[in-house]
Design a protein around this motif. Structure first.
Motif, PDB file in Angstrom:
ATOM      1  N   UNK A  32      36.758  79.778  55.515  1.00  0.00           N
ATOM      2  CA  UNK A  32      37.325  81.121  55.412  1.00  0.00           C
ATOM      3  C   UNK A  32      37.183  81.770  54.039  1.00  0.00           C
ATOM      4  N   UNK A  33      37.379  81.049  52.941  1.00  0.00           N
ATOM      5  CA  UNK A  33      37.230  81.702  51.634  1.00  0.00           C
ATOM      6  C   UNK A  33      35.829  82.269  51.390  1.00  0.00           C
ATOM      7  N   UNK A  34      34.828  81.783  52.109  1.00  0.00           N
ATOM      8  CA  UNK A  34      33.479  82.319  51.955  1.00  0.00           C
ATOM      9  C   UNK A  34      33.409  83.800  52.345  1.00  0.00           C
ATOM     10  N   UNK A  35      34.305  84.237  53.220  1.00  0.00           N
ATOM     11  CA  UNK A  35      34.374  85.640  53.623  1.00  0.00           C
ATOM     12  C   UNK A  35      35.699  86.268  53.192  1.00  0.00           C
ATOM     13  N   UNK A  36      36.242  85.770  52.094  1.00  0.00           N
ATOM     14  CA  UNK A  36      37.489  86.266  51.495  1.00  0.00           C
ATOM     15  C   UNK A  36      38.606  86.398  52.524  1.00  0.00           C
ATOM     16  N   UNK A  37      38.807  85.323  53.271  1.00  0.00           N
ATOM     17  CA  UNK A  37      39.828  85.275  54.304  1.00  0.00           C
ATOM     18  C   UNK A  37      40.615  83.985  54.150  1.00  0.00           C
ATOM     19  N   UNK A  38      41.906  84.035  54.433  1.00  0.00           N
ATOM     20  CA  UNK A  38      42.728  82.836  54.534  1.00  0.00           C
ATOM     21  C   UNK A  38      42.999  82.580  56.001  1.00  0.00           C
ATOM     22  N   UNK A  39      42.720  81.381  56.463  1.00  0.00           N
ATOM     23  CA  UNK A  39      42.873  81.044  57.869  1.00  0.00           C
ATOM     24  C   UNK A  39      43.595  79.708  57.977  1.00  0.00           C
ATOM     25  N   UNK A  40      44.781  79.722  58.598  1.00  0.00           N
ATOM     26  CA  UNK A  40      45.646  78.546  58.669  1.00  0.00           C
ATOM     27  C   UNK A  40      46.070  78.303  60.111  1.00  0.00           C
ATOM     28  N   UNK A  41      46.304  77.015  60.440  1.00  0.00           N
ATOM     29  CA  UNK A  41      46.602  76.621  61.808  1.00  0.00           C
ATOM     30  C   UNK A  41      47.749  75.624  61.859  1.00  0.00           C
ATOM     31  N   UNK A  42      48.510  75.689  62.944  1.00  0.00           N
ATOM     32  CA  UNK A  42      49.504  74.679  63.270  1.00  0.00           C
ATOM     33  C   UNK A  42      49.213  74.226  64.697  1.00  0.00           C
ATOM     34  N   UNK A  43      48.958  72.926  64.855  1.00  0.00           N
ATOM     35  CA  UNK A  43      48.649  72.353  66.170  1.00  0.00           C
ATOM     36  C   UNK A  43      49.753  71.385  66.540  1.00  0.00           C
ATOM     37  N   UNK A  44      50.184  71.426  67.796  1.00  0.00           N
ATOM     38  CA  UNK A  44      51.220  70.500  68.262  1.00  0.00           C
ATOM     39  C   UNK A  44      50.779  69.834  69.567  1.00  0.00           C
ATOM     40  N   UNK A  45      50.871  68.522  69.582  1.00  0.00           N
ATOM     41  CA  UNK A  45      50.500  67.711  70.743  1.00  0.00           C
ATOM     42  C   UNK A  45      51.498  67.949  71.887  1.00  0.00           C
ATOM     43  N   UNK A  46      50.956  68.204  73.089  1.00  0.00           N
ATOM     44  CA  UNK A  46      51.790  68.324  74.283  1.00  0.00           C
ATOM     45  C   UNK A  46      51.873  67.003  75.034  1.00  0.00           C
ATOM     46  N   UNK A  47      50.708  66.339  75.154  1.00  0.00           N
ATOM     47  CA  UNK A  47      50.628  65.013  75.767  1.00  0.00           C
ATOM     48  C   UNK A  47      49.365  64.354  75.224  1.00  0.00           C
ATOM     49  N   UNK A  48      48.972  63.208  75.751  1.00  0.00           N
ATOM     50  CA  UNK A  48      47.809  62.488  75.219  1.00  0.00           C
ATOM     51  C   UNK A  48      46.490  63.237  75.382  1.00  0.00           C
ATOM     52  N   UNK A  49      46.444  64.239  76.281  1.00  0.00           N
ATOM     53  CA  UNK A  49      45.197  64.941  76.555  1.00  0.00           C
ATOM     54  C   UNK A  49      45.188  66.414  76.152  1.00  0.00           C
ATOM     55  N   UNK A  50      46.283  66.917  75.612  1.00  0.00           N
ATOM     56  CA  UNK A  50      46.301  68.348  75.306  1.00  0.00           C
ATOM     57  C   UNK A  50      47.228  68.686  74.147  1.00  0.00           C
ATOM     58  N   UNK A  51      46.953  69.855  73.588  1.00  0.00           N
ATOM     59  CA  UNK A  51      47.799  70.388  72.520  1.00  0.00           C
ATOM     60  C   UNK A  51      47.707  71.909  72.543  1.00  0.00           C
ATOM     61  N   UNK A  52      48.612  72.537  71.809  1.00  0.00           N
ATOM     62  CA  UNK A  52      48.538  73.972  71.591  1.00  0.00           C
ATOM     63  C   UNK A  52      48.373  74.199  70.100  1.00  0.00           C
ATOM     64  N   UNK A  53      47.690  75.278  69.768  1.00  0.00           N
ATOM     65  CA  UNK A  53      47.480  75.591  68.357  1.00  0.00           C
ATOM     66  C   UNK A  53      47.692  77.085  68.154  1.00  0.00           C
ATOM     67  N   UNK A  54      48.280  77.419  67.022  1.00  0.00           N
ATOM     68  CA  UNK A  54      48.447  78.808  66.632  1.00  0.00           C
ATOM     69  C   UNK A  54      47.761  78.992  65.291  1.00  0.00           C
ATOM     70  N   UNK A  55      46.831  79.939  65.242  1.00  0.00           N
ATOM     71  CA  UNK A  55      46.112  80.238  64.005  1.00  0.00           C
ATOM     72  C   UNK A  55      46.492  81.611  63.489  1.00  0.00           C
ATOM     73  N   UNK A  56      46.627  81.712  62.176  1.00  0.00           N
ATOM     74  CA  UNK A  56      46.912  82.983  61.516  1.00  0.00           C
ATOM     75  C   UNK A  56      45.858  83.215  60.449  1.00  0.00           C
ATOM     76  N   UNK A  57      45.409  84.461  60.325  1.00  0.00           N
ATOM     77  CA  UNK A  57      44.435  84.770  59.280  1.00  0.00           C
ATOM     78  C   UNK A  57      44.835  86.052  58.577  1.00  0.00           C
ATOM     79  N   UNK A  58      44.450  86.134  57.319  1.00  0.00           N
ATOM     80  CA  UNK A  58      44.589  87.358  56.538  1.00  0.00           C
ATOM     81  C   UNK A  58      43.278  87.569  55.804  1.00  0.00           C
ATOM     82  N   UNK A  59      42.791  88.803  55.803  1.00  0.00           N
ATOM     83  CA  UNK A  59      41.546  89.087  55.108  1.00  0.00           C
ATOM     84  C   UNK A  59      41.692  90.288  54.192  1.00  0.00           C
TER      85      UNK A  59
END
Length: 177
Positions: A32-59
């Motif tokens: 992300x810094x290559x295009x002057x952007x901040x990109x951050x993620x939070x991922x949380x496991x739901x079970x052994x085969x899946x998760x959800x993730x939320x990403x936020x970016x600012x440019x």
């Protein structure tokens, strides 16, 4: 107000579980810094085969003759296809994305761009020493962007970087807990 809601959602997702090892991963996109952007993620496991993730970016970048300032939010659902339990291993993830940018061109015309999109990525996440995460991901997406000119006209702003088919890629580094 919108920024406070997004920050609250990000903190809630990140803090869902602090008691079980490797259920939550907080990470940053190293590209992300290559295009002057901040990109951050939070991922949380739901079970052994899946998760959800939320990403936020600012440019705060410029493309051609247009200054771009704004944010985006990217929720995704990850299907882990490897033998390792989530959040480790190979994954496929459909995602959605909302973008809100303020635009200003070289003659000081101003506009707001709102984009709504979706796509599909594949990737691999590694967890080292039970705490350090490294991930790569890549995939196509499509975004429909709408420009609302405050001065000038919509045609004064090039939306080619955001409107239509795109490629989403990244390398992340983070902490698993």
């Amino acid at each position: 107000m919108r920024n406070k809601i997004i920050l609250f959602a990000f903190i809630m997702l990140a803090g869902i579980s602090f008691t079980k090892a490797q259920n939550t991963v907080i990470k940053a996109n190293l590209l992300s810094p290559l295009v002057r952007t901040g990109s951050f993620f939070a991922e949380h496991k739901l079970n052994d085969n899946s998760s959800i993730q939320l990403g936020l970016l600012y440019t705060g970048n410029s493309w051609d003759d247009t200054k771009v300032r704004g944010w985006g939010i990217t929720p995704e659902y990850r299907f882990y296809l490897s033998d390792s339990p989530a959040p480790k291993g190979f994954f496929v993830a459909p995602y959605a994305r909302y973008l809100h940018y303020n635009l200003e061109n070289e003659v000081n015309d101003e506009a707001t761009l709102n984009g709504l999109g979706a796509g599909l990525i594949i990737g691999q996440q590694y967890i080292f020493k039970k705490r350090v995460s490294f991930e790569w991901f890549l995939g196509p997406g499509y975004t429909s962007a709408n420009v609302d000119a405050k001065s000038g006209t919509e045609e004064d702003f090039d939306t080619g970087n955001w409107d239509g088919f795109t490629l989403r890629a990244g390398l992340t580094l983070g902490i698993a807990f």
